[in-house]
Design an enzyme around this catalytic site. Structure first.
Site, PDB file in Angstrom:
ATOM      1  N   HIS A 190       1.257   7.842   5.203  1.00 41.22           N
ATOM      2  CA  HIS A 190       1.406   6.389   5.044  1.00 41.22           C
ATOM      3  C   HIS A 190       1.225   6.006   3.588  1.00 41.22           C
ATOM      4  CE1 HIS A 190       1.147   5.250   9.356  1.00 41.22           C
ATOM      5  NE2 HIS A 190       0.475   6.383   9.447  1.00 41.22           N
ATOM      6  N   TYR A 229      -5.924  -3.041  10.153  1.00 41.04           N
ATOM      7  CA  TYR A 229      -7.275  -3.569  10.376  1.00 41.04           C
ATOM      8  C   TYR A 229      -7.160  -5.082  10.557  1.00 41.04           C
ATOM      9  CZ  TYR A 229      -8.980   0.799   8.223  1.00 41.04           C
ATOM     10  OH  TYR A 229      -9.250   2.108   7.926  1.00 41.04           O
ATOM     11  N   PRO A 235     -17.412   3.811  10.867  1.00 42.79           N
ATOM     12  CA  PRO A 235     -16.048   4.358  10.857  1.00 42.79           C
ATOM     13  C   PRO A 235     -15.024   3.517  10.088  1.00 42.79           C
ATOM     14  CG  PRO A 235     -16.566   3.397  12.993  1.00 42.79           C
ATOM     15  CD  PRO A 235     -17.840   3.379  12.203  1.00 42.79           C
ATOM     16  N   LYS A 248     -14.033   7.339   6.651  1.00 43.81           N
ATOM     17  CA  LYS A 248     -14.498   8.200   5.566  1.00 43.81           C
ATOM     18  C   LYS A 248     -15.332   9.402   6.023  1.00 43.81           C
ATOM     19  CE  LYS A 248     -12.456   6.259   2.342  1.00 43.81           C
ATOM     20  NZ  LYS A 248     -11.265   6.997   2.041  1.00 43.81           N
ATOM     21  N   TYR A 301     -10.282   3.551  -1.211  1.00 40.19           N
ATOM     22  CA  TYR A 301      -9.755   3.903   0.114  1.00 40.19           C
ATOM     23  C   TYR A 301      -9.092   5.288   0.052  1.00 40.19           C
ATOM     24  CZ  TYR A 301      -7.328   3.343   4.577  1.00 40.19           C
ATOM     25  OH  TYR A 301      -6.873   3.514   5.855  1.00 40.19           O
TER      26      TYR A 301
HETATM   27  C1  PHB Z   1      -8.746   6.429  13.650  1.00 35.60           C
HETATM   28  O1  PHB Z   1      -7.549   6.702  13.625  1.00 35.60           O
HETATM   29  O2  PHB Z   1      -9.472   6.852  14.556  1.00 35.60           O
HETATM   30  C2  PHB Z   1      -9.322   5.579  12.589  1.00 35.60           C
HETATM   31  C3  PHB Z   1      -8.478   5.080  11.608  1.00 35.60           C
HETATM   32  C4  PHB Z   1      -9.015   4.274  10.608  1.00 35.60           C
HETATM   33  C5  PHB Z   1     -10.357   3.993  10.602  1.00 35.60           C
HETATM   34  C6  PHB Z   1     -11.187   4.513  11.573  1.00 35.60           C
HETATM   35  C7  PHB Z   1     -10.670   5.305  12.574  1.00 35.60           C
HETATM   36  O3  PHB Z   1     -10.858   3.216   9.636  1.00 35.60           O
END
Ligand code: PHB
Ligand code: APR
Length: 390
Positions: free
Chosen positions: A73, A201, A293, A297, A385
């Site tokens: 991505h 997000y 999460p 990271k 990030y």
């Molecule tokens: C996930 O794909 O499980 C995932 C992706 C982004 C995050 C946390 C978990 O910030």
């Protein structure tokens, strides 16, 4: 009594990657894992890799499947009431993409690679005890099939996760921990449905939500939930409805729903143990630190530890140089604190906290708007990030 150079406690991604890299350098090692291989491989965790983690896996010959199956991505989206699309464009600001590839797949790749090279992985090793770790001749004892076994070694790598025994083998007066808990959890589902194009997000008044993916037919979604949430109260239909309510209409309409194949709740926590070394014991991964999460990271940070620790052991065995081992804790902790801050900050920015006052959300939205207007602010977030170079 067996002998080896490095005993690695824990056969999760940290322990298995360390074992693989040490073996590549001809450093003898044994992995002791409490559970069965199937149990370890049944755990579902995050699934976004920094370019540094991808490079590390490529450099050590572990990327054949990743290069075929991962989805790269150029950026990640944030949505909130004031914006239907803010992109953290990692490609634009750092020249590098993020990879969507599940931790479960990585762990499978690691177990397969160790099996091919006849790596010694002792599963169902229980009652592990670390002895004489402050001396040059530590030992590790464990039970297997009802028999007590003992391994003498030169170093121990504590890769046994947050609930393992390694960290607690350091005398309490020699360690200090820093902890932050959050007043909510994430309710997650995995479903065999086509994911959204992007990882998204969402900051919404009903709570945070996240749309993620494992491959083109496997989606991973999360919604912020109260800590006392009972999974039985969340049949699939209710989950989908709640999830969709937290995304802008057009995106919600694109979310393909279907039966869940896994559903779980995880609390959020920040935790750092200092130092990451005591005598001949070196901690790596979740044994030393946990990040919430948000930002995915945890695994990336664990791999950074493994990179530093494997380099330090390689320098010790092949360069007669113990300075990297001596600096390991400091080097790793610099990155740990950087990542702890970033994950905490992203969590604070994207969630709604119980007891929030209107002021709190206003300042969050102001920060998100600043991000969408300032190239410099966006470049800073994109850099973090994407992950700083190892
Ligand atoms: C996930 O794909 O499980 C995932 C992706 C982004 C995050 C946390 C978990 O910030
Ligand atoms: N003895 C032996 N093995 C143990 C013990 C013990 N006493 N306690 C735990 N283990 C094993 C667990 O069964 C697990 O397989 O140690 C392993 C630790 O694995 P993880 O918890 O996955 O930790 P780590 O390998 O450091 O991976 C970090 O996991 O939690 C995520 O976000 C985190 O993605 C990151 C990754």
């Amino acid at each position: 009594m067996h002998k080896t150079s490095v005993v690695i406690i824990g056969g999760g991604p940290s322990g298995m990657l360390l074992s693989h890299i040490l073996s590549e350098h001809g450093i003898d090692n044994v992995v002791l894992e409490k559970h069965t291989r199937d149990h370890v491989l049944s755990r579902i965790r995050a699934g976004v890799l920094e370019p540094g983690s991808v490079k590390l896996l490529r450099d050590v010959g572990l990327s054949t499947r990743l290069d075929k199956e991962a989805k790269f991505h150029n950026g990640t989206l944030i949505v909130w009431a004031g914006s239907e699309r803010l992109e953290i464009d990692t490609m634009k600001y750092t020249g590098q993409p993020m990879a969507a590839y599940g931790q479960t797949a990585i762990t499978e790749d690691l177990y397969d690679a160790r099996a091919k090279s006849d790596g010694v992985i002792i599963t169902e090793a229980t009652d592990i005890m670390l002895q004489d770790i402050a001396t040059d001749e530590p030992t590790v004892t464990y039970q297997k099939n009802g028999n007590r076994q003992e391994i003498q070694c030169e170093f121990i790598a504590g890769c046994d996760g947050f609930h393992g025994v390694s960290r607690n083998s350091i005398p309490v007066e020699k360690r200090r921990s820093y902890e932050k808990t959050y007043p909510f959890g994430w309710l997650a589902i995995m479903s065999e449905t086509k994911p959204l194009e992007d990882i998204v997000y969402a900051n919404h008044k009903r709570g945070f939500a996240l749309a993620s993916q494992r491959n083109e037919k496997l989606s991973r979604y999360y919604i912020q939930c109260d800590l006392d949430t009972d999974i039985k109260d969340w049949p699939d239909d209710k989950f989908w409805e709640e999830l969709k309510s937290r995304f802008p209409r057009q995106m919600a309409d694109e979310i393909e729903t279907g039966p869940s194949i896994e559903k779980s709740i995880a609390p959020l926590r920040s935790f750092v143990n200092e130092p990451m070394r005591y005598g001949r014991l070196f901690l790596a991964g979740d044994a030393a630190h946990i990040v919430p999460p948000t930002g995915a990271k945890g695994l990336n940070l664990a791999f950074a530890d493994v990179f530093y620790l494997s380099r330090a052991l390689e320098r010790f065995y092949h360069g007669n140089d113990s300075s990297y081992l001596d600096n390991y804790s400091k080097t790793a902790l610099d990155r740990v604190w950087h990542t702890a801050r970033f994950s905490w900050n992203l969590t604070r920015l994207l969630h709604r906290f119980p007891g929030d006052e209107p002021f709190d959300q206003k300042t969050r939205e102001s920060e998100l708007e600043y991000l969408s207007r300032s190239e410099k602010a966006m470049a800073a977030i994109a850099e973090q990030y994407t992950g700083l170079p190892l």
